[in-house]
Design a protein around this motif. Structure first.
Motif, PDB file in Angstrom:
ATOM      1  N   ASP A  91       0.821  -1.212   0.000  1.00  0.00           N
ATOM      2  CA  ASP A  91       0.000   0.000   0.000  1.00  0.00           C
ATOM      3  C   ASP A  91       0.856   1.263   0.000  1.00  0.00           C
ATOM      4  OD1 ASP A  91      -2.080  -1.777   0.073  1.00  0.00           O
ATOM      5  OD2 ASP A  91      -2.906  -1.093   1.990  1.00  0.00           O
ATOM      6  N   GLU A  92       1.880   1.263   0.813  1.00  0.00           N
ATOM      7  CA  GLU A  92       2.757   2.434   0.872  1.00  0.00           C
ATOM      8  C   GLU A  92       3.429   2.684  -0.469  1.00  0.00           C
ATOM      9  OE1 GLU A  92       6.612   4.094   3.451  1.00  0.00           O
ATOM     10  OE2 GLU A  92       5.783   2.106   3.859  1.00  0.00           O
ATOM     11  N   LEU A  93       3.886   1.616  -1.118  1.00  0.00           N
ATOM     12  CA  LEU A  93       4.552   1.774  -2.410  1.00  0.00           C
ATOM     13  C   LEU A  93       3.587   2.286  -3.470  1.00  0.00           C
ATOM     14  CD1 LEU A  93       6.900   1.421  -4.373  1.00  0.00           C
ATOM     15  CD2 LEU A  93       6.211  -0.975  -4.639  1.00  0.00           C
ATOM     16  N   VAL A  94       2.428   1.657  -3.573  1.00  0.00           N
ATOM     17  CA  VAL A  94       1.457   2.062  -4.595  1.00  0.00           C
ATOM     18  C   VAL A  94       1.061   3.523  -4.417  1.00  0.00           C
ATOM     19  CG1 VAL A  94      -0.880   1.684  -5.467  1.00  0.00           C
ATOM     20  CG2 VAL A  94       0.594  -0.282  -4.967  1.00  0.00           C
ATOM     21  N   ALA A  95       0.845   3.934  -3.189  1.00  0.00           N
ATOM     22  CA  ALA A  95       0.444   5.321  -2.932  1.00  0.00           C
ATOM     23  C   ALA A  95       1.531   6.314  -3.332  1.00  0.00           C
ATOM     24  CB  ALA A  95       0.101   5.491  -1.452  1.00  0.00           C
ATOM     25  N   SER A  96       2.778   5.861  -3.397  1.00  0.00           N
ATOM     26  CA  SER A  96       3.886   6.765  -3.710  1.00  0.00           C
ATOM     27  C   SER A  96       4.149   6.902  -5.209  1.00  0.00           C
ATOM     28  CB  SER A  96       5.170   6.262  -3.036  1.00  0.00           C
ATOM     29  OG  SER A  96       5.682   5.095  -3.684  1.00  0.00           O
ATOM     30  N   LEU A  97       3.514   6.085  -6.036  1.00  0.00           N
ATOM     31  CA  LEU A  97       3.828   6.048  -7.459  1.00  0.00           C
ATOM     32  C   LEU A  97       2.908   6.973  -8.269  1.00  0.00           C
ATOM     33  CD1 LEU A  97       4.298   2.187  -7.920  1.00  0.00           C
ATOM     34  CD2 LEU A  97       6.097   3.927  -7.769  1.00  0.00           C
ATOM     35  N   PRO A  98       3.425   7.581  -9.344  1.00  0.00           N
ATOM     36  CA  PRO A  98       2.618   8.477 -10.193  1.00  0.00           C
ATOM     37  C   PRO A  98       1.790   7.672 -11.196  1.00  0.00           C
ATOM     38  CG  PRO A  98       4.874   8.430 -11.007  1.00  0.00           C
ATOM     39  CD  PRO A  98       4.848   7.562  -9.769  1.00  0.00           C
ATOM     40  N   LEU A  99       0.714   7.050 -10.718  1.00  0.00           N
ATOM     41  CA  LEU A  99      -0.044   6.098 -11.524  1.00  0.00           C
ATOM     42  C   LEU A  99      -1.241   6.701 -12.259  1.00  0.00           C
ATOM     43  CD1 LEU A  99      -0.032   3.082  -9.030  1.00  0.00           C
ATOM     44  CD2 LEU A  99       1.353   3.350 -11.104  1.00  0.00           C
ATOM     45  N   ALA A 100      -1.539   7.953 -12.048  1.00  0.00           N
ATOM     46  CA  ALA A 100      -2.705   8.578 -12.691  1.00  0.00           C
ATOM     47  C   ALA A 100      -2.633   8.416 -14.204  1.00  0.00           C
ATOM     48  CB  ALA A 100      -2.787  10.054 -12.323  1.00  0.00           C
ATOM     49  N   GLY A 101      -3.719   7.936 -14.799  1.00  0.00           N
ATOM     50  CA  GLY A 101      -3.797   7.769 -16.239  1.00  0.00           C
ATOM     51  C   GLY A 101      -3.177   6.496 -16.762  1.00  0.00           C
ATOM     52  N   LYS A 102      -2.608   5.676 -15.894  1.00  0.00           N
ATOM     53  CA  LYS A 102      -1.945   4.445 -16.318  1.00  0.00           C
ATOM     54  C   LYS A 102      -2.902   3.250 -16.274  1.00  0.00           C
ATOM     55  CE  LYS A 102       2.040   6.759 -16.061  1.00  0.00           C
ATOM     56  NZ  LYS A 102       2.854   7.154 -17.224  1.00  0.00           N
ATOM     57  N   THR A 103      -2.622   2.263 -17.118  1.00  0.00           N
ATOM     58  CA  THR A 103      -3.227   0.945 -16.965  1.00  0.00           C
ATOM     59  C   THR A 103      -2.331   0.149 -16.043  1.00  0.00           C
ATOM     60  OG1 THR A 103      -4.269   0.957 -19.152  1.00  0.00           O
ATOM     61  CG2 THR A 103      -3.887  -1.186 -18.131  1.00  0.00           C
ATOM     62  N   VAL A 104      -2.858  -0.255 -14.898  1.00  0.00           N
ATOM     63  CA  VAL A 104      -2.064  -0.926 -13.866  1.00  0.00           C
ATOM     64  C   VAL A 104      -2.512  -2.385 -13.774  1.00  0.00           C
ATOM     65  CG1 VAL A 104      -1.445  -0.984 -11.422  1.00  0.00           C
ATOM     66  CG2 VAL A 104      -1.764   1.216 -12.593  1.00  0.00           C
ATOM     67  N   ILE A 105      -1.569  -3.297 -13.908  1.00  0.00           N
ATOM     68  CA  ILE A 105      -1.840  -4.735 -13.815  1.00  0.00           C
ATOM     69  C   ILE A 105      -1.241  -5.235 -12.513  1.00  0.00           C
ATOM     70  CG2 ILE A 105      -1.544  -6.986 -14.890  1.00  0.00           C
ATOM     71  CD1 ILE A 105      -0.981  -5.446 -17.543  1.00  0.00           C
ATOM     72  N   SER A 106      -2.081  -5.748 -11.627  1.00  0.00           N
ATOM     73  CA  SER A 106      -1.609  -6.271 -10.341  1.00  0.00           C
ATOM     74  C   SER A 106      -1.524  -7.785 -10.400  1.00  0.00           C
ATOM     75  CB  SER A 106      -2.563  -5.859  -9.219  1.00  0.00           C
ATOM     76  OG  SER A 106      -2.202  -6.506  -8.006  1.00  0.00           O
ATOM     77  N   CYS A 107      -0.345  -8.313 -10.082  1.00  0.00           N
ATOM     78  CA  CYS A 107      -0.210  -9.763  -9.913  1.00  0.00           C
ATOM     79  C   CYS A 107       0.204 -10.082  -8.474  1.00  0.00           C
ATOM     80  CB  CYS A 107       0.760 -10.366 -10.919  1.00  0.00           C
ATOM     81  SG  CYS A 107       2.495  -9.913 -10.742  1.00  0.00           S
ATOM     82  N   VAL A 108      -0.104  -9.157  -7.578  1.00  0.00           N
ATOM     83  CA  VAL A 108       0.275  -9.291  -6.166  1.00  0.00           C
ATOM     84  C   VAL A 108      -0.610 -10.328  -5.481  1.00  0.00           C
ATOM     85  CG1 VAL A 108       0.498  -8.057  -3.977  1.00  0.00           C
ATOM     86  CG2 VAL A 108       1.072  -6.901  -6.140  1.00  0.00           C
ATOM     87  N   ASN A 109       0.019 -11.233  -4.770  1.00  0.00           N
ATOM     88  CA  ASN A 109      -0.696 -12.285  -4.043  1.00  0.00           C
ATOM     89  C   ASN A 109      -0.476 -12.111  -2.544  1.00  0.00           C
ATOM     90  OD1 ASN A 109      -1.659 -13.714  -6.354  1.00  0.00           O
ATOM     91  ND2 ASN A 109       0.363 -14.610  -6.612  1.00  0.00           N
ATOM     92  N   PRO A 110      -1.483 -11.681  -1.798  1.00  0.00           N
ATOM     93  CA  PRO A 110      -1.329 -11.572  -0.340  1.00  0.00           C
ATOM     94  C   PRO A 110      -1.376 -12.969   0.306  1.00  0.00           C
ATOM     95  CG  PRO A 110      -3.072 -10.119  -1.167  1.00  0.00           C
ATOM     96  CD  PRO A 110      -2.768 -11.110  -2.235  1.00  0.00           C
TER      97      PRO A 110
END
Length: 232
Positions: A91-110
């Motif tokens: 969560d901390e990392l994602v919140a820090s990234l300039p992702l506005a306007g991007k297509t984001v693909i998550s393969c994160v497995n909790p």
């Protein structure tokens, strides 16, 4: 939708096994890849390793470029962002990234591990997932879930396409189509539309089942969806 379109993909977590493997596969499929890391120097070192690995590829078309950068710089260079990071600190990392306007693909497995093996973590009382958390943290991006169940070992070591399917979930058709097209670099066929983003709640922890199968049978298992015919 076509798997012929080429993308420029930032792989956040690109120095880990899953990110490195997916970055290699995307570049092998002709897409340009920027591996991201907290340390640009580390990302550049892994990018050189991927380029060397691509040098041994035969029988394929032109490969894409592979470079390394800091996480933020990698995102800034690309329209498509793959999150391939551990859930701890996600969560901390994602919140820090300039992702506005991007297509984001998550393969994160909790996932969590104990004496009985791997199991899925409960996110938001069972009503959430890593992919949904990323969407909440980056509301101006479009998040889809994909590549959750693909073996990092197979991505890097298997000489041909993996004999499995990539299931893609999301709420925006166009974004899902990007991930489905990228899946062709991994499996030789476009991915499968698995439904809405909330179904990441099932895909993410299912990786624990595959880990259990792998331990039992000493394999690198994957998912194959039947009944759809060819091509998907």
């Amino acid at each position: 939708m076509t798997s012929e379109e080429k993308y420029r993909v930032a792989v956040i977590g690109g120095t880990g096994p899953q990110g490195k493997g997916l970055g290699y596969r995307f570049a092998r499929g002709g897409h340009d890849v920027v591996l991201g890391s907290r340390a640009a120097e580390k990302a550049e070192g892994i990018a050189a390793e991927v380029r060397d690995h691509l040098g041994g590829t035969t029988g394929a078309g032109p490969v894409g470029s592979v470079s390394g950068a800091s996480n933020a710089d990698a995102v800034a260079q690309c329209d498509v962002v793959l999150l391939a990071v551990p859930y701890d600190g996600h969560d901390e990392l994602v919140a820090s990234l300039p992702l506005a306007g991007k297509t984001v693909i998550s393969c994160v497995n909790p996932l969590a591990f104990d004496k009985r093996g791997a199991h899925g973590r409960v996110i938001n009382g069972g009503e959430g997932s890593a992919a949904e958390s990323a969407q909440e943290l980056a509301p101006e991006a479009t998040v889809v879930g994909a590549f959750h169940n693909v073996s990092a070992v197979g991505l890097w070591e298997e000489p041909g396409f993996l004999d499995e399917d990539v299931i893609v979930v999301g709420d925006v058709v166009g974004a899902k189509q990007v991930a489905m097209a990228l899946a062709a670099s991994v499996t030789g066929r476009v991915g499968i539309d698995g439904g809405k983003l909330r179904l990441a709640r099932q895909l993410e922890p299912f990786t624990a089942v595959l880990i259990s199968i792998n331990r039992k049978y000493k394999v690198h298992s994957g998912l194959r969806i039947t009944g759809l015919g060819e091509p998907h």
